[in-house]
Write an enzyme that holds these catalytic residues in place. Structure first.
Site, mmCIF file in Angstrom:
data_model
loop_
_atom_site.group_PDB
_atom_site.id
_atom_site.type_symbol
_atom_site.label_atom_id
_atom_site.label_comp_id
_atom_site.label_asym_id
_atom_site.label_seq_id
_atom_site.Cartn_x
_atom_site.Cartn_y
_atom_site.Cartn_z
ATOM 1 N N LYS A 9 6.454 6.229 10.067
ATOM 2 C CA LYS A 9 7.257 7.456 9.949
ATOM 3 C C LYS A 9 8.664 7.285 10.534
ATOM 4 C CE LYS A 9 3.217 10.519 9.963
ATOM 5 N NZ LYS A 9 2.689 11.819 10.429
ATOM 6 N N TYR A 49 2.438 15.885 0.838
ATOM 7 C CA TYR A 49 1.719 16.726 1.802
ATOM 8 C C TYR A 49 1.269 18.054 1.180
ATOM 9 C CZ TYR A 49 2.690 13.714 5.851
ATOM 10 O OH TYR A 49 2.709 12.679 6.755
ATOM 11 N N ASN A 112 4.464 11.399 15.214
ATOM 12 C CA ASN A 112 3.336 10.583 15.690
ATOM 13 C C ASN A 112 3.331 9.181 15.081
ATOM 14 O OD1 ASN A 112 2.493 11.246 13.143
ATOM 15 N ND2 ASN A 112 0.586 12.234 13.755
ATOM 16 N N HIS A 115 1.092 7.427 9.670
ATOM 17 C CA HIS A 115 0.118 8.208 8.895
ATOM 18 C C HIS A 115 -0.976 7.276 8.430
ATOM 19 C CE1 HIS A 115 -1.542 10.802 5.736
ATOM 20 N NE2 HIS A 115 -1.533 9.722 4.977
ATOM 21 N N GLU A 126 -3.088 8.684 -2.480
ATOM 22 C CA GLU A 126 -1.852 8.385 -1.750
ATOM 23 C C GLU A 126 -1.281 7.013 -2.115
ATOM 24 O OE1 GLU A 126 -3.110 11.123 2.131
ATOM 25 O OE2 GLU A 126 -2.830 8.968 2.386
#
Ligand code: CMP
Length: 133
Positions: A9, A49, A112, A115, A126
């Site tokens: 990320k 998402y 965070n 993913h 995905e």
């Protein structure tokens, strides 16, 4: 062998941690079979998402995921989905087990760092999103 989709990320690419994270992934015996660096558009992030479209944090999440480059990867390993989730730790780095990637470098529940797909079904969806079928 099975596959999962990982994304490094923006909070991690910004801190020059792509090499560190891919090293941890390879040391854990995942094979990186696809990898790109992409800057997601607002529309792409919302599509990725879509399951979180009704969540109160969706706009912040999309803003964050489009704030800089991300690195999606298709990873291959036996039990890839579950083993990768074990490697990265809980969604909130405060709750992540000692030694996991999110414990080590995650900043908060949004930033965070990585993913990981949460099921084989979502992994297939995905991976197709970033790399086609
Ligand atoms: P990820 O595994 O990419 O899947 C959905 C993301 O939404 C998750 O990681 C978090 O980064 C983010 N997320 C989940 N819950 C919250 C929350 N309560 N507040 C902000 N972001 C969240």
């Amino acid at each position: 062998m099975s596959r999962t989709l990982a994304i490094i990320k923006p909070d991690a690419t910004e801190r020059h941690l792509i090499g560190h994270i891919t090293n941890r992934i390879e040391r854990a015996r995942f094979k990186i079979v696809e990898m790109r660096i992409v800057h997601l558009t607002d529309e792409q992030a919302r599509e990725f998402y879509a399951v979180h479209a009704d969540k109160p944090f969706i706009n912040d999440l999309v803003a964050f995921m489009t704030s800089g480059p991300v690195v999606p990867m298709a990873l291959e390993k036996e039990n890839a989905v579950e083993d990768f989730r074990t490697l990265i730790g809980a969604t909130n780095p405060e709750n992540a087990a000692c030694g996991t990637i999110r414990w080590e470098i995650g900043r908060n529940i949004e930033k965070n760092s990585v993913h990981g797909s949460d099921s084989d079904e979502n992994a297939a969806r995905e991976i197709a999103f970033f790399f086609g079928d």
